[in-house]
Design a protein around this motif. Structure first.
Motif, PDB file in Angstrom:
ATOM      1  N   ASP A 202       0.706  -1.241   0.091  1.00 51.72           N
ATOM      2  CA  ASP A 202      -0.071   0.031   0.107  1.00 51.72           C
ATOM      3  C   ASP A 202       1.088   1.269  -0.128  1.00 51.72           C
ATOM      4  O   ASP A 202       2.032   1.209   0.035  1.00 51.72           O
ATOM      5  N   ASP A 203       0.353   2.283   0.085  1.00 53.54           N
ATOM      6  CA  ASP A 203       1.070   3.903  -0.015  1.00 53.54           C
ATOM      7  C   ASP A 203       1.964   3.640   1.054  1.00 53.54           C
ATOM      8  O   ASP A 203       2.977   4.269   0.841  1.00 53.54           O
ATOM      9  N   ALA A 204       1.628   3.290   2.253  1.00 49.04           N
ATOM     10  CA  ALA A 204       2.505   3.500   3.404  1.00 49.04           C
ATOM     11  C   ALA A 204       3.748   2.533   3.055  1.00 49.04           C
ATOM     12  O   ALA A 204       4.862   2.962   3.675  1.00 49.04           O
ATOM     13  N   ALA A 205       3.543   1.563   2.683  1.00 49.68           N
ATOM     14  CA  ALA A 205       4.688   0.295   2.250  1.00 49.68           C
ATOM     15  C   ALA A 205       5.786   1.112   1.471  1.00 49.68           C
ATOM     16  O   ALA A 205       6.810   0.797   1.409  1.00 49.68           O
ATOM     17  N   VAL A 206       5.088   1.591   0.233  1.00 48.95           N
ATOM     18  CA  VAL A 206       5.888   2.190  -0.859  1.00 48.95           C
ATOM     19  C   VAL A 206       6.669   3.469  -0.360  1.00 48.95           C
ATOM     20  O   VAL A 206       7.840   3.703  -0.697  1.00 48.95           O
ATOM     21  N   GLN A 207       5.868   4.268   0.398  1.00 50.10           N
ATOM     22  CA  GLN A 207       6.356   5.468   1.048  1.00 50.10           C
ATOM     23  C   GLN A 207       7.798   5.006   1.932  1.00 50.10           C
ATOM     24  O   GLN A 207       8.747   5.709   1.957  1.00 50.10           O
ATOM     25  N   ALA A 208       7.529   3.845   2.656  1.00 47.97           N
ATOM     26  CA  ALA A 208       8.845   3.530   3.374  1.00 47.97           C
ATOM     27  C   ALA A 208      10.059   3.127   2.402  1.00 47.97           C
ATOM     28  O   ALA A 208      11.072   3.339   2.927  1.00 47.97           O
ATOM     29  N   ILE A 209       9.885   2.697   1.427  1.00 46.92           N
ATOM     30  CA  ILE A 209      10.940   2.444   0.541  1.00 46.92           C
ATOM     31  C   ILE A 209      11.604   3.830   0.114  1.00 46.92           C
ATOM     32  O   ILE A 209      12.845   4.017   0.112  1.00 46.92           O
ATOM     33  N   ALA A 210      10.782   4.957  -0.279  1.00 48.81           N
ATOM     34  CA  ALA A 210      11.045   6.295  -0.558  1.00 48.81           C
ATOM     35  C   ALA A 210      11.760   6.631   0.521  1.00 48.81           C
ATOM     36  O   ALA A 210      12.728   7.627   0.066  1.00 48.81           O
ATOM     37  N   ASP A 211      11.448   6.512   1.590  1.00 50.82           N
ATOM     38  CA  ASP A 211      12.069   7.073   2.829  1.00 50.82           C
ATOM     39  C   ASP A 211      13.637   6.768   3.140  1.00 50.82           C
ATOM     40  O   ASP A 211      14.332   7.403   3.484  1.00 50.82           O
ATOM     41  N   TRP A 212      13.926   5.590   2.362  1.00 47.82           N
ATOM     42  CA  TRP A 212      15.296   5.288   2.199  1.00 47.82           C
ATOM     43  C   TRP A 212      16.049   6.201   1.401  1.00 47.82           C
ATOM     44  O   TRP A 212      17.163   5.843   0.985  1.00 47.82           O
ATOM     45  N   HIS A 213      15.480   6.911   0.627  1.00 47.14           N
ATOM     46  CA  HIS A 213      15.982   7.768  -0.566  1.00 47.14           C
ATOM     47  C   HIS A 213      16.306   6.912  -1.796  1.00 47.14           C
ATOM     48  O   HIS A 213      17.178   7.204  -2.640  1.00 47.14           O
ATOM     49  N   ALA A 214      15.547   5.936  -2.011  1.00 42.22           N
ATOM     50  CA  ALA A 214      15.482   5.107  -3.240  1.00 42.22           C
ATOM     51  C   ALA A 214      14.997   5.675  -4.319  1.00 42.22           C
ATOM     52  O   ALA A 214      13.720   6.536  -4.063  1.00 42.22           O
ATOM     53  N   LEU A 469      16.674  -6.933   3.247  1.00 41.80           N
ATOM     54  CA  LEU A 469      17.058  -5.620   3.714  1.00 41.80           C
ATOM     55  C   LEU A 469      16.335  -5.060   4.877  1.00 41.80           C
ATOM     56  O   LEU A 469      17.027  -4.299   5.684  1.00 41.80           O
ATOM     57  N   ILE A 470      14.856  -5.628   5.064  1.00 42.16           N
ATOM     58  CA  ILE A 470      14.206  -5.355   6.379  1.00 42.16           C
ATOM     59  C   ILE A 470      13.845  -6.251   7.098  1.00 42.16           C
ATOM     60  O   ILE A 470      13.793  -7.489   6.854  1.00 42.16           O
ATOM     61  N   SER A 471      13.480  -5.708   8.387  1.00 40.54           N
ATOM     62  CA  SER A 471      12.728  -6.662   9.350  1.00 40.54           C
ATOM     63  C   SER A 471      11.314  -6.360   9.504  1.00 40.54           C
ATOM     64  O   SER A 471      10.555  -7.083  10.001  1.00 40.54           O
ATOM     65  N   ASP A 472      10.939  -5.114   9.090  1.00 45.11           N
ATOM     66  CA  ASP A 472       9.689  -4.826   8.947  1.00 45.11           C
ATOM     67  C   ASP A 472       9.331  -3.826   7.683  1.00 45.11           C
ATOM     68  O   ASP A 472      10.164  -3.028   7.223  1.00 45.11           O
ATOM     69  N   TYR A 473       8.071  -3.924   7.153  1.00 45.64           N
ATOM     70  CA  TYR A 473       7.627  -3.273   6.021  1.00 45.64           C
ATOM     71  C   TYR A 473       7.392  -1.623   6.245  1.00 45.64           C
ATOM     72  O   TYR A 473       7.216  -0.944   5.354  1.00 45.64           O
ATOM     73  N   ASP A 474       7.922  -1.213   7.657  1.00 45.91           N
ATOM     74  CA  ASP A 474       7.952   0.190   8.002  1.00 45.91           C
ATOM     75  C   ASP A 474       9.392   0.774   7.460  1.00 45.91           C
ATOM     76  O   ASP A 474       9.476   2.001   7.613  1.00 45.91           O
ATOM     77  N   GLY A 475      10.211  -0.070   7.103  1.00 51.54           N
ATOM     78  CA  GLY A 475      11.419   0.368   6.526  1.00 51.54           C
ATOM     79  C   GLY A 475      12.458   0.143   7.617  1.00 51.54           C
ATOM     80  O   GLY A 475      13.705   0.253   7.240  1.00 51.54           O
ATOM     81  N   THR A 476      12.266  -0.890   8.761  1.00 48.94           N
ATOM     82  CA  THR A 476      13.170  -0.884   9.604  1.00 48.94           C
ATOM     83  C   THR A 476      14.384  -1.900   9.008  1.00 48.94           C
ATOM     84  O   THR A 476      14.068  -3.041   8.464  1.00 48.94           O
ATOM     85  N   PRO A 477      15.659  -1.479   9.041  1.00 42.39           N
ATOM     86  CA  PRO A 477      16.578  -2.289   8.279  1.00 42.39           C
ATOM     87  C   PRO A 477      17.122  -3.596   9.042  1.00 42.39           C
ATOM     88  O   PRO A 477      17.143  -3.326  10.384  1.00 42.39           O
TER      89      PRO A 477
END
Length: 493
Positions: A202-214, A469-477
């Motif tokens: 969903d949008d939050a999950a994709v935003q989490a990727i963007a938050d890595w500056h990908a 890369l992650i342990s949670d889909y909120d972007g926790t690496p």
């Protein structure tokens, strides 16, 4: 990557271009609920054909079997479909239930899809009957009009891309390095019967990727799921699968990131050296794409996204015909030309076949072609590279700490010559150590040459059993993911 670390490792050949719903009748003008409602949708349309869908809702007493009929006013001809038994007599189309979806209780809905041809005009049907009863009676007299041009999914913030020399550039000629992650799931969840994605998209999950500056997300796919073949659960196949992919691509673009649509698992029985499974179906990685379905997949996928120049196509995940053939020349010839390849029991679609399938649709999107040895060997890529009439061919490379070409000496001798002539994208980088010392070396070499790379993979698997890369889909690496996250943030503060 060869195998997602899950406990169970896991033809509709239409060509499509993005469109939207063209008729959505829901209630009568008087406010009364009709006996049945039908939503008719043109999900995709191209020069001579289109992909359509119907959603039928029964608003009266329960039925144990259903038959929908409607009539075209033009030259449309249904050729094949799914989730229903489709037939056509003259201009009248009939869709009858399958054995497993005939029951419709009050208020229940069922969906079915089809491929059809058209010429002249593609006007939507205006009347529908379910088991002989008219549907959508007294509907709003101003339904949504038929769109004449597909909307441009590139209207978001992701840039249109093309090849210029040995760089990928945007519409303004600025270099675009593809830096980001892989989002695994679409290649295996559907064929295993679990769903379409492994975790949220969903949008939050994709935003989490963007938050890595990908700025890029690679999306591995399964050709049997896309084409809606009968061995896949219908809720995870065909139009449902395609629409899920389109939705994810749109979300990726909305966050300014480039989507790479990639064929990961394909049909064809292979039991030779390094076989991942003995199954003929797309339940594991095969040494090469198959001629039976892979060109059809790319014809359909290219038609789906050809009006969106922000989308990049990755033809086939990790070819390894070198494990089946006896000589490097045989392997590279198989890679480019396909056909009957030594050691591979099915007819192979070569990279040239797939480039041709994409370009035949009119799609000019950049196309990635990975080399031999699971895309780790580009030593003869320039010699055997396919011909691309659009001039938008890109070399793809994968590297892990356990690969043969995994050091600067090999990169200097085999990658640098390729990168001097065409754009080079490391579609997968990673290591199985649950740390990031190796990928740090990879990123430095690629950074020094302004090249592209994407980490495997944005999934919450145990990084000790594979590069996660992650342990949670909120972007926790993970401790491995920290390396890529911090590096991307440093490159794009």
């Amino acid at each position: 990557m060869r195998h997602p670390p899950r406990s169970v490792l896991l033809a509709v050949a239409g060509s499509v271009a993005l469109l939207g719903s063209v008729l959505v009748p829901v209630v009568t003008a008087s406010g009364a609920t009709p006996a049945c409602t039908v939503e008719y949708t043109v999900t995709s349309q191209w020069d001579t054909g289109f992909q359509g869908a119907v959603r039928i809702t029964n608003n009266t007493a329960a039925v144990s079997g259903w038959k929908l009929t409607f009539t075209y006013a033009g030259s449309q001809k249904v050729s094949q479909g799914w989730n229903a038994k489709w037939s056509q007599s003259g201009t009248t189309v009939t869709a009858a239930n399958e054995s497993w979806n005939g029951s419709l209780v009050t208020g229940a809905s069922v969906s079915a899809g089809f491929i059809a041809s058209w010429s002249g005009s593609n006007a939507v049907p205006t009347s529908f009957e379910l088991n002989g009863t008219p549907c959508n009676t007294d509907t709003d007299p101003t339904p949504t009009p038929t769109p004449t041009d597909p909307p441009d999914p590139g209207d978001g913030t992701a840039p249109a891309l093309r090849v210029s020399g040995n760089k990928l550039v945007d519409a303004g000629g600025r270099t675009r390095r593809l830096l980001g992650v892989n989002r695994s799931g679409g290649e295996f969840m559907c064929v295993q019967g679990y769903g379409i994605w492994d975790g949220p998209v969903d949008d939050a999950a994709v935003q989490a990727i963007a938050d890595w500056h990908a700025n890029t997300v690679r999306i591995p796919l399964n050709e049997e799921c896309w084409l809606g073949l009968s061995n896949i659960k219908p809720e995870y196949a065909g139009a449902n699968y395609i629409n899920a992919v389109k939705d994810l691509v749109a979300r990726v673009e909305a966050h300014g990131m480039t989507p790479i649509v990639e064929l990961h698992w394909s049909y064809g029985q292979y039991t030779g050296n390094s076989a991942g499974c003995s199954d003929v179906h797309a339940t594991c990685q095969k040494p090469m794409p198959d001629m039976r379905y892979s060109p059809s997949f790319w014809s359909s996928a290219a038609n789906t996204f050809k009006n969106d120049p922000a989308v990049v196509f990755d033809l086939f995940n990790e070819p390894y015909p070198d494990r089946a053939t006896s000589t490097a020349a045989q392997a590279w010839q198989c890679w480019r030309d396909g056909g009957t390849c030594p050691g591979i029991g099915y007819e192979v679609a070569g990279m040239q076949d797939l480039v041709d399938a994409v370009r035949a649709t009119g799609a000019k999107n950049p196309v990635l072609a990975g080399g031999l040895a699971y895309s780790n060997d580009l030593s003869q890529w320039l010699t055997y590279r396919p011909t691309d009439p659009a001039g938008n061919l890109v070399a793809a490379y994968h590297v892990y700490n356990f690969n043969t070409c995994a050091n600067e000496s090999c990169w200097n001798s085999t990658l640098a010559p390729v990168a001097a002539q065409v754009p080079l994208v490391a579609g997968e980088i990673g290591e199985n150590t649950c740390s990031h010392g190796f990928v740090d070396q990879v990123m430095k070499w690629f950074d020094d040459r302004a090249l592209s790379y994407l980490g495997w993979t944005w999934n919450t698997w145990d990084c000790s059993s594979g590069p996660s890369l992650i342990s949670d889909y909120d972007g926790t690496p993970t401790s491995y993911g920290i390396g890529l996250r911090d590096h991307l943030r440093a490159l794009n503060p």
